[in-house]
Design a protein around this motif. Structure first.
Motif, short mmCIF file in Angstrom:
data_model
loop_
_atom_site.label_atom_id
_atom_site.label_comp_id
_atom_site.label_asym_id
_atom_site.label_seq_id
_atom_site.Cartn_x
_atom_site.Cartn_y
_atom_site.Cartn_z
N ASN A 28 0.79 -1.23 0.00
CA ASN A 28 0.00 0.00 0.00
C ASN A 28 0.83 1.29 0.00
O ASN A 28 0.32 2.34 -0.37
CB ASN A 28 -0.95 0.01 1.19
CG ASN A 28 -2.03 -1.04 1.05
OD1 ASN A 28 -2.29 -1.54 -0.04
ND2 ASN A 28 -2.64 -1.41 2.17
N GLN A 29 2.08 1.20 0.39
CA GLN A 29 2.89 2.42 0.45
C GLN A 29 3.05 3.08 -0.91
O GLN A 29 3.29 4.28 -1.01
CB GLN A 29 4.25 2.15 1.08
CG GLN A 29 5.20 1.36 0.20
CD GLN A 29 6.55 1.15 0.86
OE1 GLN A 29 6.98 1.97 1.65
NE2 GLN A 29 7.19 0.03 0.55
N TRP A 30 2.90 2.32 -1.98
CA TRP A 30 3.09 2.85 -3.32
C TRP A 30 1.79 3.33 -3.97
O TRP A 30 1.80 3.86 -5.06
CB TRP A 30 3.77 1.81 -4.22
CG TRP A 30 5.04 1.31 -3.60
CD1 TRP A 30 5.28 0.06 -3.14
CD2 TRP A 30 6.22 2.08 -3.35
NE1 TRP A 30 6.55 -0.01 -2.60
CE2 TRP A 30 7.15 1.22 -2.72
CE3 TRP A 30 6.60 3.40 -3.58
CZ2 TRP A 30 8.42 1.64 -2.34
CZ3 TRP A 30 7.87 3.81 -3.19
CH2 TRP A 30 8.75 2.94 -2.58
N THR A 35 -5.34 8.92 -2.55
CA THR A 35 -6.76 8.63 -2.71
C THR A 35 -7.06 7.16 -2.49
O THR A 35 -8.02 6.80 -1.81
CB THR A 35 -7.24 9.06 -4.12
OG1 THR A 35 -6.95 10.45 -4.31
CG2 THR A 35 -8.72 8.82 -4.30
N GLU A 36 -6.22 6.30 -3.04
CA GLU A 36 -6.41 4.86 -2.88
C GLU A 36 -6.19 4.43 -1.44
O GLU A 36 -6.94 3.62 -0.90
CB GLU A 36 -5.49 4.09 -3.82
CG GLU A 36 -5.67 2.59 -3.78
CD GLU A 36 -7.03 2.08 -4.24
OE1 GLU A 36 -7.34 0.91 -3.98
OE2 GLU A 36 -7.81 2.86 -4.84
N ARG A 37 -5.18 4.98 -0.78
CA ARG A 37 -4.93 4.65 0.63
C ARG A 37 -6.09 5.13 1.50
O ARG A 37 -6.49 4.45 2.45
CB ARG A 37 -3.60 5.23 1.11
CG ARG A 37 -2.40 4.45 0.61
CD ARG A 37 -1.12 4.77 1.37
NE ARG A 37 -0.82 6.19 1.48
CZ ARG A 37 -0.18 6.90 0.56
NH1 ARG A 37 0.23 6.32 -0.54
NH2 ARG A 37 0.06 8.18 0.74
N GLU A 38 -6.66 6.29 1.20
CA GLU A 38 -7.83 6.78 1.94
C GLU A 38 -9.03 5.86 1.73
O GLU A 38 -9.79 5.60 2.67
CB GLU A 38 -8.16 8.21 1.52
CG GLU A 38 -7.16 9.22 2.01
CD GLU A 38 -7.32 10.60 1.38
OE1 GLU A 38 -8.29 10.81 0.61
OE2 GLU A 38 -6.47 11.46 1.64
N ARG A 39 -9.20 5.36 0.51
CA ARG A 39 -10.29 4.43 0.22
C ARG A 39 -10.13 3.15 1.04
O ARG A 39 -11.08 2.66 1.65
CB ARG A 39 -10.33 4.10 -1.27
CG ARG A 39 -11.55 3.27 -1.67
CD ARG A 39 -11.43 2.72 -3.08
NE ARG A 39 -10.38 1.73 -3.22
CZ ARG A 39 -10.44 0.47 -2.74
NH1 ARG A 39 -11.49 0.06 -2.07
NH2 ARG A 39 -9.44 -0.35 -2.92
N ILE A 40 -8.90 2.65 1.12
CA ILE A 40 -8.61 1.45 1.91
C ILE A 40 -8.87 1.72 3.39
O ILE A 40 -9.50 0.92 4.09
CB ILE A 40 -7.16 0.98 1.68
CG1 ILE A 40 -6.99 0.48 0.24
CG2 ILE A 40 -6.75 -0.10 2.68
CD1 ILE A 40 -5.54 0.30 -0.19
#
Length: 117
Positions: free
Chosen positions: A18-20, A24-29
């Motif tokens: 997930n670090q990459w 927006t994607e990390r917030e979704r996760i």
């Protein structure tokens, strides 16, 4: 022990993956994991079920971090007044160990723990 090692490996690989991802994607996760946590708390603990119902909140109302302000902040007094209300239905009371804090900062607090913790 094996399960614990598996979970550590799983979470570490998830963090590395997930670090990459984009913000927006990390917030979704993050928000997805939050929704799972809130739903679980509502279904499995009397405190959150009663609090949500009293406030007219449903787990689906918590969609992201902005909605956390809808959830009541837990105080030590709440924990002291009804410690069993915070225990997940995943646990059997007779299998939990009951302890009390020393109360060095005030009134002692009753806490329950399972064998793993």
């Amino acid at each position: 022990m094996i399960r614990n090692t598996f979970l550590k490996t799983y979470y570490l690989s998830s963090l590395r993956r997930n670090q990459w991802k984009s913000d927006t994607e990390r917030e979704r996760i993050r928000d997805k994991k939050l929704r799972v946590l809130v739903d679980s708390a509502y279904r499995k603990t009397r405190f959150y079920r009663d609090s949500f119902d009293e406030l007219g909140i449903k787990p689906d109302d918590i969609k992201g971090k902005e909605d956390l302000e809808k959830i009541p902040i837990v105080t030590k007094k709440m924990l002291r007044d009804n410690p069993r209300a915070f225990i997940s239905s995943d646990f059997k009371m007779e299998e939990l160990k009951k302890d009390r804090t020393s109360g060095s900062t005030g009134i002692p607090l009753t806490v329950y723990s399972d064998q793993k913790s």
